[in-house]
Motif scaffolding. Structure first.
Motif, PDB file in Angstrom:
ATOM      1  N   CYS A 293      10.569  45.636   2.556  1.00 50.79           N
ATOM      2  CA  CYS A 293      11.532  45.220   1.522  1.00 50.79           C
ATOM      3  C   CYS A 293      10.811  44.527   0.371  1.00 50.79           C
ATOM      4  O   CYS A 293      11.061  44.825  -0.805  1.00 50.79           O
ATOM      5  N   ILE A 294       9.920  43.611   0.702  1.00 44.30           N
ATOM      6  CA  ILE A 294       9.161  42.901  -0.325  1.00 44.30           C
ATOM      7  C   ILE A 294       8.384  43.893  -1.180  1.00 44.30           C
ATOM      8  O   ILE A 294       8.390  43.826  -2.414  1.00 44.30           O
ATOM      9  N   GLY A 295       7.719  44.834  -0.513  1.00 43.65           N
ATOM     10  CA  GLY A 295       6.885  45.796  -1.226  1.00 43.65           C
ATOM     11  C   GLY A 295       7.651  46.694  -2.168  1.00 43.65           C
ATOM     12  O   GLY A 295       7.097  47.211  -3.138  1.00 43.65           O
ATOM     13  N   MET A 296       8.945  46.896  -1.878  1.00 48.08           N
ATOM     14  CA  MET A 296       9.772  47.734  -2.748  1.00 48.08           C
ATOM     15  C   MET A 296      10.628  46.889  -3.691  1.00 48.08           C
ATOM     16  O   MET A 296      11.567  47.383  -4.308  1.00 48.08           O
ATOM     17  N   ALA A 331       3.272  32.639   2.267  1.00 46.27           N
ATOM     18  CA  ALA A 331       4.217  32.385   1.174  1.00 46.27           C
ATOM     19  C   ALA A 331       3.782  32.943  -0.180  1.00 46.27           C
ATOM     20  O   ALA A 331       4.607  33.519  -0.905  1.00 46.27           O
ATOM     21  N   PRO A 332       2.514  32.822  -0.590  1.00 40.17           N
ATOM     22  CA  PRO A 332       2.148  33.331  -1.928  1.00 40.17           C
ATOM     23  C   PRO A 332       2.384  34.828  -2.099  1.00 40.17           C
ATOM     24  O   PRO A 332       2.598  35.298  -3.219  1.00 40.17           O
ATOM     25  N   ALA A 333       2.342  35.579  -0.989  1.00 39.64           N
ATOM     26  CA  ALA A 333       2.531  37.033  -1.065  1.00 39.64           C
ATOM     27  C   ALA A 333       3.997  37.431  -1.000  1.00 39.64           C
ATOM     28  O   ALA A 333       4.320  38.611  -1.141  1.00 39.64           O
ATOM     29  N   ILE A 334       4.873  36.440  -0.783  1.00 42.28           N
ATOM     30  CA  ILE A 334       6.298  36.722  -0.565  1.00 42.28           C
ATOM     31  C   ILE A 334       7.143  36.265  -1.747  1.00 42.28           C
ATOM     32  O   ILE A 334       7.717  37.074  -2.481  1.00 42.28           O
ATOM     33  N   TYR A 335       7.222  34.964  -1.922  1.00 45.03           N
ATOM     34  CA  TYR A 335       8.176  34.392  -2.875  1.00 45.03           C
ATOM     35  C   TYR A 335       7.712  34.549  -4.320  1.00 45.03           C
ATOM     36  O   TYR A 335       6.557  34.308  -4.639  1.00 45.03           O
ATOM     37  N   GLY A 336       8.633  34.980  -5.165  1.00 50.64           N
ATOM     38  CA  GLY A 336       8.327  35.120  -6.580  1.00 50.64           C
ATOM     39  C   GLY A 336       7.497  36.328  -6.930  1.00 50.64           C
ATOM     40  O   GLY A 336       7.101  36.499  -8.083  1.00 50.64           O
ATOM     41  N   THR A 337       7.240  37.192  -5.942  1.00 51.16           N
ATOM     42  CA  THR A 337       6.473  38.411  -6.223  1.00 51.16           C
ATOM     43  C   THR A 337       7.397  39.513  -6.704  1.00 51.16           C
ATOM     44  O   THR A 337       8.628  39.391  -6.668  1.00 51.16           O
ATOM     45  N   VAL A 338       6.779  40.606  -7.123  1.00 53.06           N
ATOM     46  CA  VAL A 338       7.532  41.786  -7.544  1.00 53.06           C
ATOM     47  C   VAL A 338       7.068  42.975  -6.717  1.00 53.06           C
ATOM     48  O   VAL A 338       6.112  42.870  -5.932  1.00 53.06           O
ATOM     49  N   ALA A 339       7.725  44.106  -6.880  1.00 55.36           N
ATOM     50  CA  ALA A 339       7.351  45.309  -6.145  1.00 55.36           C
ATOM     51  C   ALA A 339       5.880  45.632  -6.369  1.00 55.36           C
ATOM     52  O   ALA A 339       5.327  45.404  -7.448  1.00 55.36           O
ATOM     53  N   GLY A 340       5.259  46.162  -5.327  1.00 57.37           N
ATOM     54  CA  GLY A 340       3.827  46.399  -5.377  1.00 57.37           C
ATOM     55  C   GLY A 340       3.431  47.766  -5.888  1.00 57.37           C
ATOM     56  O   GLY A 340       4.056  48.323  -6.798  1.00 57.37           O
ATOM     57  N   LEU A 341       2.397  48.341  -5.292  1.00 55.46           N
ATOM     58  CA  LEU A 341       1.805  49.596  -5.761  1.00 55.46           C
ATOM     59  C   LEU A 341       2.689  50.796  -5.427  1.00 55.46           C
ATOM     60  O   LEU A 341       3.467  50.744  -4.472  1.00 55.46           O
ATOM     61  N   PRO A 342       2.549  51.885  -6.166  1.00 53.26           N
ATOM     62  CA  PRO A 342       3.307  53.102  -5.851  1.00 53.26           C
ATOM     63  C   PRO A 342       2.910  53.656  -4.483  1.00 53.26           C
ATOM     64  O   PRO A 342       1.841  53.333  -3.945  1.00 53.26           O
ATOM     65  N   ASP A 343       3.776  54.494  -3.942  1.00 59.48           N
ATOM     66  CA  ASP A 343       3.474  55.151  -2.671  1.00 59.48           C
ATOM     67  C   ASP A 343       2.156  55.924  -2.767  1.00 59.48           C
ATOM     68  O   ASP A 343       1.844  56.509  -3.806  1.00 59.48           O
ATOM     69  N   GLY A 344       1.414  55.920  -1.667  1.00 62.77           N
ATOM     70  CA  GLY A 344       0.192  56.697  -1.609  1.00 62.77           C
ATOM     71  C   GLY A 344      -1.062  55.923  -1.942  1.00 62.77           C
ATOM     72  O   GLY A 344      -2.178  56.429  -1.729  1.00 62.77           O
ATOM     73  N   CYS A 345      -0.912  54.696  -2.451  1.00 65.18           N
ATOM     74  CA  CYS A 345      -2.098  53.907  -2.811  1.00 65.18           C
ATOM     75  C   CYS A 345      -2.661  53.160  -1.607  1.00 65.18           C
ATOM     76  O   CYS A 345      -3.881  52.951  -1.510  1.00 65.18           O
ATOM     77  N   PHE A 346      -1.767  52.741  -0.707  1.00 62.71           N
ATOM     78  CA  PHE A 346      -2.182  51.946   0.442  1.00 62.71           C
ATOM     79  C   PHE A 346      -1.286  52.286   1.625  1.00 62.71           C
ATOM     80  O   PHE A 346      -0.079  52.515   1.452  1.00 62.71           O
ATOM     81  N   ALA A 347      -1.865  52.287   2.806  1.00 60.37           N
ATOM     82  CA  ALA A 347      -1.107  52.649   4.010  1.00 60.37           C
ATOM     83  C   ALA A 347      -0.359  51.437   4.558  1.00 60.37           C
ATOM     84  O   ALA A 347      -0.620  50.954   5.658  1.00 60.37           O
ATOM     85  N   GLY A 348       0.559  50.930   3.753  1.00 59.76           N
ATOM     86  CA  GLY A 348       1.357  49.782   4.159  1.00 59.76           C
ATOM     87  C   GLY A 348       2.051  49.188   2.960  1.00 59.76           C
ATOM     88  O   GLY A 348       1.825  49.608   1.812  1.00 59.76           O
TER      89      GLY A 348
END
Length: 436
Positions: A293-296, A331-348
């Motif tokens: 969810c965080i990643g998207m 916490a730094p990777a969760i709160y206040g972050t935005v969606a991450g990399l597009p699909d296919g860049c990282f296996a997770g």
């Protein structure tokens, strides 16, 4: 003279268009500001609590689908004691899980209100041994803890004599405008009570599927809520007049089109307490879903179901405590972050700082001792294990000096720094993220 009048008309039209565009931009800025806390929060706790916990059966649906008679369902009122209810313990557990907001069912489709409503006798105050408002102390303790307050409210009410249907086969009427108007007035008045008594930060509506936006008076209801509290936000289940999407029990496979969204998901297979349902998701499974969810760019609203006396089952407590350990560490990777990399860049899953200069990689297990990252043209200046501080070795391949395309990064992760549930690595870039 004719040309002058024509140009004047065009100028006036252009001016009006600019004013409209400015007003639209200002409204968008206001909406973004209103939604910011929700976007940053990432994790909420949903609480389904009602008389259905007495027998441990499906909330409202058990009588609507005629698995049990309406009268037998309502006999549960006699056993709803809330004798072990400690709202401060609830709040401590919720805050400890890492959640930034909570949503409590103020009234489900069965029509039983958890507050001291003056509009109906069907409340825990008037009709159960609990005999008290169960929402007020919870809301007060949430606010003391610095958490946002959400209240669930069912627009439909299968117990109300002026609502069109009672069960899937029992119809009270098919067309009666006077009775329908009385019911809509009742809905508006109960929502006004919730607003006046508790001033929710978030209104979580449900049950809109049975009627149209016009019949619910959804635009008017939204206006009423925001006139009372301009900073309030509303979920999608107001027949198209909400602020964010609410996929239910189904994790999206790709980033949703909605800017704001929230997966609502049970901790086992049931919304309310059902003692026979022991199919609990493990902490690792909850965390992996949460990371997706965080990643998207979305939130997770994780549901728990207290027992009829108000105590929370130990299996649920254990999951929330381990979730809290993990969220505190990362916490730094969760709160206040935005969606991450597009699909296919990282296996997770991945997330990213709001300024796009730090990327977070989430992975369970040991990933073979080495992570692989593709499609990122930016240079990685630092790689660190979140919550641990260990610096990691980064190697880049397939980007010769004459090439302008992205290479392939490999990041070595020693086994001794792995988290038992899910490890997170932060990558600091040499500027804003640049992709292939």
């Amino acid at each position: 003279m004719k040309v002058k009048r024509k140009l004047t008309g065009r100028n006036a039209l252009a001016g009006l268009l600019l004013l409209c565009l400015a007003a639209t931009a200002q409204a968008q800025d206001n909406d973004n500001e209103r939604m910011q806390w929700f976007s940053d929060a990432k994790l909420g706790i949903f609480i389904h609590w009602g008389i259905y916990a007495v027998n441990g059966i499906d909330e409202s649906w058990s009588f609507f689908n005629e698995q049990i008679s309406y009268d037998d369902y309502m006999k549960q009122l006699e056993g709803f004691t809330a004798s072990g209810y400690d709202p401060q313990l609830w709040v401590d557990l919720i805050k400890g899980s890492g959640a930034r907001y909570a949503v409590l069912t103020s009234k489900h489709h069965d029509g039983v209100a958890l507050w001291d409503t003056k509009l109906s006798k069907l409340s825990v105050v008037d009709a159960t041994p609990a005999k008290r408002d169960l929402i007020r102390p919870f809301v007060e303790d949430l606010r003391k803890a610095g958490l946002k307050v959400g209240l669930y409210y069912s627009l439909l009410d299968w117990s109300h004599p002026d609502y069109p249907n009672k069960t899937k086969s029992i119809k009270r009427y098919t067309s009666d405008s006077l009775r329908w108007e009385r019911f809509v007035t009742f809905d508006f008045d109960q929502i006004t009570e919730l607003s006046n008594n508790f001033r929710p930060d978030l209104y979580w509506f449900d049950g809109d599927w049975e009627q149209s936006a016009e019949r619910w008076k959804a635009p008017e209801l939204r206006k009423m809520i925001l006139d009372f509290n301009p900073s309030a936000i509303i979920n999608s289940r107001l027949a198209g007049y909400g602020d964010y999407a609410t996929p239910e029990q189904g994790l999206p496979t790709h980033r949703p089109a909605d800017r704001y969204w929230e997966l609502c998901m049970t901790i086992n297979d049931s919304w309310g307490y059902q003692g026979r349902d022991t199919n609990y998701k493990s902490p690792s499974e909850v965390i992996r879903i949460f990371a997706k969810c965080i990643g998207m760019g979305g939130n997770l609203l994780l549901d728990i179901g207290p027992m009829a006396d108000g105590t929370i089952p130990e299996q649920q407590v254990e999951v929330l405590k381990e979730l809290g350990r993990w969220t505190t560490k990362h916490a730094p990777a969760i709160y206040g972050t935005v969606a991450g990399l597009p699909d296919g860049c990282f296996a997770g899953p991945t997330s990213m700082s709001r300024d796009s200069t730090v990327v977070y990689l989430f992975f369970p297990g040991n990933a073979g001792g080495e992570l692989m990252l593709e499609g990122v043209k930016s240079r990685i200046t630092k790689a660190v294990v979140v919550g641990n501080g260990t610096s990691l070795e980064v190697k880049e391949y397939l980007r010769p000096s004459w090439s302008s395309h992205a290479g392939v990064y490999f990041i070595k992760v020693p086994e001794e720094v792995l988290d038992e549930q899910m490890t997170v690595v932060s990558l600091t870039l040499d500027g804003k993220l640049q992709m292939e």
